[in-house]
Write a protein that holds these residues in place. Structure first.
Motif, PDB file in Angstrom:
ATOM      1  N   LEU A   8       0.885  -1.165   0.000  1.00 23.42           N
ATOM      2  CA  LEU A   8       0.000   0.000   0.000  1.00 23.42           C
ATOM      3  C   LEU A   8       0.922   1.214   0.000  1.00 23.42           C
ATOM      4  O   LEU A   8       1.485   1.574   1.028  1.00 23.42           O
ATOM      5  CB  LEU A   8      -0.856   0.004   1.273  1.00 23.42           C
ATOM      6  CG  LEU A   8      -1.766  -1.195   1.500  1.00 23.42           C
ATOM      7  CD1 LEU A   8      -2.402  -1.099   2.877  1.00 23.42           C
ATOM      8  CD2 LEU A   8      -2.844  -1.256   0.431  1.00 23.42           C
ATOM      9  N   SER A  12      -1.284   5.896  -1.737  1.00 18.25           N
ATOM     10  CA  SER A  12      -2.602   5.251  -1.933  1.00 18.25           C
ATOM     11  C   SER A  12      -3.443   5.366  -0.664  1.00 18.25           C
ATOM     12  O   SER A  12      -4.609   5.017  -0.655  1.00 18.25           O
ATOM     13  CB  SER A  12      -2.406   3.768  -2.251  1.00 18.25           C
ATOM     14  OG  SER A  12      -2.075   3.080  -1.048  1.00 18.25           O
ATOM     15  N   LEU A  13      -2.814   5.845   0.417  1.00 17.51           N
ATOM     16  CA  LEU A  13      -3.593   5.974   1.660  1.00 17.51           C
ATOM     17  C   LEU A  13      -4.124   7.397   1.747  1.00 17.51           C
ATOM     18  O   LEU A  13      -3.416   8.317   2.139  1.00 17.51           O
ATOM     19  CB  LEU A  13      -2.681   5.683   2.851  1.00 17.51           C
ATOM     20  CG  LEU A  13      -2.089   4.266   2.929  1.00 17.51           C
ATOM     21  CD1 LEU A  13      -1.171   4.152   4.135  1.00 17.51           C
ATOM     22  CD2 LEU A  13      -3.201   3.220   2.991  1.00 17.51           C
ATOM     23  N   SER A 121      -8.154   2.004  -0.796  1.00 22.66           N
ATOM     24  CA  SER A 121      -6.870   1.629  -1.420  1.00 22.66           C
ATOM     25  C   SER A 121      -6.976   0.253  -2.077  1.00 22.66           C
ATOM     26  O   SER A 121      -6.008  -0.256  -2.626  1.00 22.66           O
ATOM     27  CB  SER A 121      -5.777   1.576  -0.342  1.00 22.66           C
ATOM     28  OG  SER A 121      -5.987   0.412   0.440  1.00 22.66           O
ATOM     29  N   LYS A 416      -3.275   7.002   9.248  1.00 26.02           N
ATOM     30  CA  LYS A 416      -2.490   6.259   8.251  1.00 26.02           C
ATOM     31  C   LYS A 416      -1.615   5.192   8.903  1.00 26.02           C
ATOM     32  O   LYS A 416      -1.536   4.050   8.422  1.00 26.02           O
ATOM     33  CB  LYS A 416      -1.643   7.228   7.425  1.00 26.02           C
ATOM     34  CG  LYS A 416      -2.472   7.978   6.380  1.00 26.02           C
ATOM     35  CD  LYS A 416      -1.583   8.789   5.460  1.00 26.02           C
ATOM     36  CE  LYS A 416      -1.836  10.246   5.634  1.00 26.02           C
ATOM     37  NZ  LYS A 416      -1.066  11.117   4.747  1.00 26.02           N
TER      38      LYS A 416
END
Ligand code: HGY
Ligand code: MN
Ligand code: MN
Ligand code: MN
Length: 428
Positions: A8, A12-13, A121, A416
């Protein structure tokens, strides 16, 4: 093979900061005191409104929602191997009188946002992911802190205590629960207890409630241990009487006994030999509370903590000795000395600490290991699951007061790190 959580990419977060801030503000509006303060007491009308708000957010986030007998609320994202022990994360939304809007809330709304971030995501959980909103982390209404998580941790003493606790208006726990829509009975409590197989990990995102991260300009705190809390209820009784007519030698003033004990608490804490020992007399009530009536009764509640359990217990012993000495010296009765809770500290799980460090590095966020001097539901979830906590900075370390504040950027950083750590643990 499962995609590693770290595939990830940080980009993409994406945290919906506007939406998350709006939820924090909307939740804060469910309060019995005017903004910017927040007061939200267990099973109060505002608490019930806030609970339905959280349940609707969980449903909108695509989680399956359930509540247990006392109103711990669970929102689950079923994983590919849903039979495995799930990975859980959560915190509380109850708020002590005249407090702030981030304590606990960041770990509930932030956990929901972490779920959304992972879903956005394209992440697919292997172990289910579950958000928990614990019933009543604060001791305000019935004097029991972490009520929901102590029950989940299977602490019988709390299940027994609920038989006879009453709030300030003499409502029993069960009547208050029923008023909030939880028709719970004593016999329902034991089937709430979690087993050690319920969760493979429990994480909590929380504001630091201390000044270190902000002072040192560090974005993420990774907790290694949670300090050992204890609370004591004390009552003194004297003859009271007329403030003018009763001469000093004839008095046995319950109010002065309380005042002397409060100063003794400070003395015993200061002489512990460590800066990590703290003690507070946050409640001190005099009866009848009239200017010209010698207090015939006093009620104090003492909160004392330390990261070293033995040192904390020594302070409690000294406080008890002082209470007895003061009562004798002043000719008042020590009508109550009740240790309400005297909990051990909790250590965070090494592998979870590690996962949080890797996640912080992956996100290029400065981070540091630290202890939690505040207690949290994590303190009790640690009894039934490996546990870890993520801290974010808060303004001047303020908490339990309306000036409590955390920036949405700092909250997003915490979300995150939580999201990445959840993803990794879900794939373990
Ligand atoms: O008091 C505590 O440590 C927690 O914030 N309720
Ligand atoms: Mn708190
Ligand atoms: Mn809290
Ligand atoms: Mn019933």
């Amino acid at each position: 093979p499962h995609p590693s959580a770290l595939s990830l990419s940080p980009s993409s977060l994406s945290v919906d900061m506007v939406g998350l801030q709006r939820q924090i503000d909307e939740l804060a509006a469910f309060s019995d005191t005017p903004a910017p303060s927040v007061t939200r007491i267990l099973y109060s009308e505002k608490d019930v409104l806030a609970r339905s708000y959280i349940k609707s957010l969980m449903e909108e986030a695509g989680l399956s929602v359930r509540e247990d007998a006392v109103g711990n609320i669970f929102g689950r994202w079923n994983g590919a191997e849903a039979g495995l022990a799930a990975v859980a994360t959560g915190s509380h939304i109850d708020a002590i009188p005249y407090s702030g809007k981030y304590d606990g809330v960041v770990g509930v709304l932030g956990a929901l946002e972490a779920m959304r971030v992972l879903r956005r995501s394209g992440f697919q959980p292997r172990r289910s992911l579950e958000v928990i909103m614990f019933t009543s982390e604060e001791p305000t209404r019935f004097g029991i802190s972490c009520l929901g998580s102590r029950l989940l941790a299977g602490i019988e003493a709390v299940a027994n205590a609920l038989k006879h606790v009453v709030d300030g208006q003499n409502n029993s726990f069960f009547d208050a629960a029923k008023g909030a829509g939880y028709d719970v009975h004593q016999e329902d409590l034991s089937n709430m207890f979690l087993t050690k197989e319920s969760y493979s990990a429990f994480l909590e995102l929380h504001i630091e409630q201390g000044p270190i991260l902000e002072q040192e300009g560090v974005s993420i705190g990774i907790v290694t241990a949670i300090a050992a809390p204890a609370s004591i209820k004390v009552e003194f009784e004297g003859n009271g009487g007329h403030a003018g007519a009763v001469l000093m030698p004839a008095r046995n003033d319950a109010g002065l006994a309380a005042a002397e004990l409060a100063l003794a608490v400070e003395k015993h804490v200061m002489e512990s030999g460590s800066i990590d020992t703290v003690g507070t007399v946050g409640i001190l009530e005099l009866h009848p509370g009239a200017i010209n009536s010698i207090p015939s009764k006093s009620h104090l509640e003492i909160d004392t903590r330390d990261i070293d359990e033995k040192r904390r217990n020594t302070v409690i012993e000294k406080i008890q000795q002082s209470a007895t000495r003061i009562a004798k010296a002043r000719g008042v009765k020590l009508s109550q000395f009740e240790i309400v809770n005297q909990d051990p500290p909790a250590l965070c799980e090494g592998s979870i600490i590690n996962a949080m460090e890797v996640a912080s590095q992956h996100l290029n966020l400065t981070h540091k290991l630290m202890i939690s001097r505040a207690y949290h539901d994590s303190l009790f979830m640690a009894r039934v699951s490996p546990m870890g906590m993520i801290f974010i900075p808060c303004y001047k370390g303020y908490s339990h007061k309306p000036e409590e504040y955390a920036s949405i950027e700092d909250i997003a950083n915490g979300v995150k790190v939580l999201a990445l750590t959840l993803a990794k643990l879900s794939l373990d």
